[in-house]
Write an enzyme that holds these catalytic residues in place. Sequence first.
Site, PDB file in Angstrom:
ATOM      1  N   PRO A   2       4.135  -4.467  -9.267  1.00 27.63           N
ATOM      2  CG  PRO A   2       2.739  -4.034 -11.012  1.00 27.63           C
ATOM      3  CD  PRO A   2       2.839  -4.725  -9.749  1.00 27.63           C
ATOM      4  CE  LYS A  52       4.691   2.022  -6.455  1.00 23.50           C
ATOM      5  NZ  LYS A  52       4.091   1.881  -5.108  1.00 23.50           N
ATOM      6  NE  ARG A 161      -4.092  14.821  -8.204  1.00 33.07           N
ATOM      7  CZ  ARG A 161      -4.400  13.727  -8.891  1.00 33.07           C
ATOM      8  NH1 ARG A 161      -4.024  12.548  -8.452  1.00 33.07           N
ATOM      9  NH2 ARG A 161      -5.093  13.808 -10.000  1.00 33.07           N
ATOM     10  NE  ARG A 308       0.753  -3.227   0.643  1.00 35.01           N
ATOM     11  CZ  ARG A 308       1.246  -2.756  -0.501  1.00 35.01           C
ATOM     12  NH1 ARG A 308       1.024  -1.506  -0.854  1.00 35.01           N
ATOM     13  NH2 ARG A 308       1.965  -3.529  -1.277  1.00 35.01           N
TER      14      ARG A 308
END
Length: 318
Positions: A2, A52, A161, A308
């Site tokens: 997501p 997110k 943040r 990643r």
Amino acid sequence: MPEGHTVHRLARTFTTLFDGRPLRVSSPQGRFADGAAVLDGRRLVASEAWGKQFFLGFGEGEPLWLRTHLGLYGAWTFAGAPDAPEVAHAIGAPRRRIGERETTPGGPAAVDPAGHEPWAPPPPRGQVRVRLLGEHAVADLTGPTACEVITGEEKAAVEARLGPDPIRDDADPAAFVAAVGRSRVTVGQQLMDQAVVAGVGNIYRAEALFRAGVDPLRPGRDVPEAVVRAIWDDLVVLMRDGAEHGAIVTTRPEHRTGEPGARRRTRQNTDGNPDAVPADQAFYVYHRDGLPCRVCGTPVLVKELAGRNLFWCPTCQV
DNA sequence: GGGCCATGAGCAT
DNA sequence: TGCTCCTGGCCCG
């Protein structure tokens, strides 16, 4: 998985299904039993996304907030009575099959005094951390990386943040441009840093840099400011479109050709829309390593960066 | 039935 | 930079 667009869809879905309604909150799996007990019976008063991060506000009085983060494989699944608003069956990790809406009508004879068919939620499936139950719909959360009850003050601290979110109307592009321009960190890493820009994940990073023609390994401060600004503007378009349609599509129509050899297919939440762009035509470089670039034909490269996979075209991106 | 993988991120080192 | 956590689908035996 997501990325931010998914979370904004979630926020809208919760508003549609539950806004203003008292909810039964439970933790079928048990790992959120204490938090569930605190929220149980309260009314849903807010449903917000920032990047997110997903926040559900529960009244009465000073709202308490349920903060959840889907991480790599979290998902919310929904089921509703026949009279419930139509929403996606599941939103989150793409491995989930997005099928028809799950309805669970009650027995044929009985009709309750309000004239609705009696409805009972389906049993929780899998490891359901939180179940939110309204009068005509249920939402189950599995696999979140974060799930906690926080105060408004703590929510503000989380938001402080985060960088600007391209999907939010209150986002400040200048903050993004400044952050990228002041750092030697590669622009590929900056786009994945939620303090620089909130909501971008591995797909939007790869695709936005391709569309801008920027090498992901270039230090942020070496990318011309106008180009950084153009990346922002592109993210606004791409991510809002993703939130609207439930799937990430970054290819322009003239570049969409199917690739029988594509190595992985990413399932997307397209609400069963027959006009949806097929998954193997939706991206320029993401998961296309070894395949020819859609624009110049050079094989797309992949490299692990900060844990990643990073995908890019060495010819188009300089 | 085991291993691997994934659109993520916090924390230790 | 490297662990660790979260879950379930898929591939392999």
